[in-house]
Write a protein that holds these residues in place. Structure first.
Motif, mmCIF file in Angstrom:
data_model
loop_
_atom_site.group_PDB
_atom_site.id
_atom_site.type_symbol
_atom_site.label_atom_id
_atom_site.label_comp_id
_atom_site.label_asym_id
_atom_site.label_seq_id
_atom_site.Cartn_x
_atom_site.Cartn_y
_atom_site.Cartn_z
ATOM 1 N N TYR A 296 -2.864 -45.417 91.031
ATOM 2 C CA TYR A 296 -2.873 -46.324 89.887
ATOM 3 C C TYR A 296 -2.822 -47.768 90.385
ATOM 4 N N HIS A 297 -3.514 -48.656 89.691
ATOM 5 C CA HIS A 297 -3.658 -50.047 90.125
ATOM 6 C C HIS A 297 -4.376 -50.134 91.472
ATOM 7 N N ASN A 298 -5.277 -49.176 91.710
ATOM 8 C CA ASN A 298 -6.023 -49.215 92.967
ATOM 9 C C ASN A 298 -6.834 -50.492 93.105
ATOM 10 N N ASN A 299 -7.127 -51.134 91.965
ATOM 11 C CA ASN A 299 -7.899 -52.377 92.030
ATOM 12 C C ASN A 299 -7.180 -53.443 92.860
ATOM 13 N N LEU A 300 -5.846 -53.387 92.895
ATOM 14 C CA LEU A 300 -5.100 -54.368 93.679
ATOM 15 C C LEU A 300 -5.249 -54.091 95.175
ATOM 16 N N ILE A 301 -5.363 -52.808 95.546
ATOM 17 C CA ILE A 301 -5.620 -52.475 96.950
ATOM 18 C C ILE A 301 -7.008 -52.984 97.328
#
Length: 346
Positions: A296-301
């Motif tokens: 979840y929130h892979n967009n930040l990675i």
């Protein structure tokens, strides 16, 4: 995938090429024979790790912490201490780093706000969609100028100005100023989400007169990035004194407790990445895929790695950039993001 072969430094995370990119995997193997260095980030020794020069066995889901520390080193050594011309020129032309940001007053200092709107100053007060056009500080004239290519230019009556040319509306050239370092500095509040805390750091600023007679305290996106990543440029505030301060977010020492990787390996990777990008003008590449998207929130990675690519001029270069595939990203804000990014409400 054929462009993997052109890269001179490959960072692989969340992408098990042998299993999920089987028809393309030969490009990675051939790149290795061609002298490309490959580093694989994975908690397990998987199939693609056998191709690697190095296997970074980081804790699962913590790739973002590693890349944030890499960015800290890149900005410190290749942007502040050395100031690699290729990197700085790239940032001026192809990133939002030179754009002016207004700072809002709060108790104890300021907090970053939105980009300064071109329509708010006298020179561009009658500009169509001036609230969606933005400003850079021009080194030559020592005044704010409005480059082409903002959102407002895309939807204006005049055609042909939705581009990346560093020119003002009158055709005059813009030499963007990335940093106001040397000017007066104010204390700006930043969020440390890992610790659920805030901290104040010095940021250099200018004061800009608005059409309504008011004055705004402004800085550049670049200066905010430097402060956000904790790059110590001699300014006051909660800046880490060295890479070994584990309490400060985004230092190589800080990432150890999240990733389990030694700070020395993080520093060495960052230096190798920046050095390769400098010599090859951007031939560093991240291969990224489903193993990251399942968080979840892979967009930040993704963003953490993308910033390293932008800071070293790798996006848009053959052999550089983000080699991404599959599309099951778990984003929190697809609806609102797509409305803004694609201007659906226009």
């Amino acid at each position: 995938s054929a462009d993997w072969y052109n890269a001179k430094y490959l960072a692989v995370m969340g992408s098990n090429l042998n299993m999920t990119r089987t028809p393309d995997c030969h490009f990675a193997a051939e790149a290795r024979h061609n002298g490309t260095k490959m580093v694989v980030f994975s908690p397990d020794f998987n199939q693609v790790a056998k191709y690697a020069d190095e296997w970074m066995a980081l804790h699962q889901g913590q790739d973002g912490a590693f890349w944030m520390a890499v960015n800290h080193v890149i900005l410190t050594e290749a942007h502040h201490q050395k100031q690699v011309p290729y990197f700085l020129d790239y940032m001026k032309k192809y990133s939002d780093a030179p754009f002016l940001v207004e700072l809002g007053a709060i108790d104890g200092g300021y907090r970053p706000g939105q980009l300064v709107r071109a329509g708010e100053i006298d020179r561009y007060k009658d500009e169509e969609h001036g609230e969606w056009k933005f400003l850079m500080w021009d080194e030559t004239t020592q005044t704010p100028k409005m480059p082409k290519g903002s959102m407002g230019h895309r939807w204006g009556k005049e055609q042909g100005v939705w581009n990346l040319l560093l020119e003002d509306k009158d055709g005059s050239a813009i030499d963007p100023k990335l940093t106001f370092l040397g000017e007066t500095a104010v204390q700006v509040q930043f969020d440390d989400f890992a610790e659920d805390a805030t901290l104040f750091r010095g940021v250099p600023v200018k004061r800009l007169k608005m059409t309504d007679g008011s004055e705004k305290v402004v800085t550049t996106v670049y200066d905010l990035l430097m402060a956000q990543f904790g790059v110590n440029r001699g300014l006051e505030g909660a800046y880490p004194a060295s890479y070994d301060v584990a309490e400060a977010p985004y230092t190589p020492a800080w990432q150890e407790k999240h990733t389990g990787l030694n700070r020395k390996d993080c520093i060495r990777f960052a230096r190798e990445w920046a050095r390769t990008a400098e010599f090859t003008e951007g031939k560093c590449m991240v291969i990224i895929g489903a193993g990251i998207n399942h968080w979840y929130h892979n967009n930040l990675i993704y963003r953490a790695a993308q910033q390293a690519l932008v800071f070293t001029g790798c996006v848009g270069r053959n052999g550089g950039g983000l080699a991404h595939y599959v599309g099951q990203e778990k984003l929190a804000m697809v609806g609102s993001w797509s409305a803004i990014a694609l201007a659906r409400d226009w």
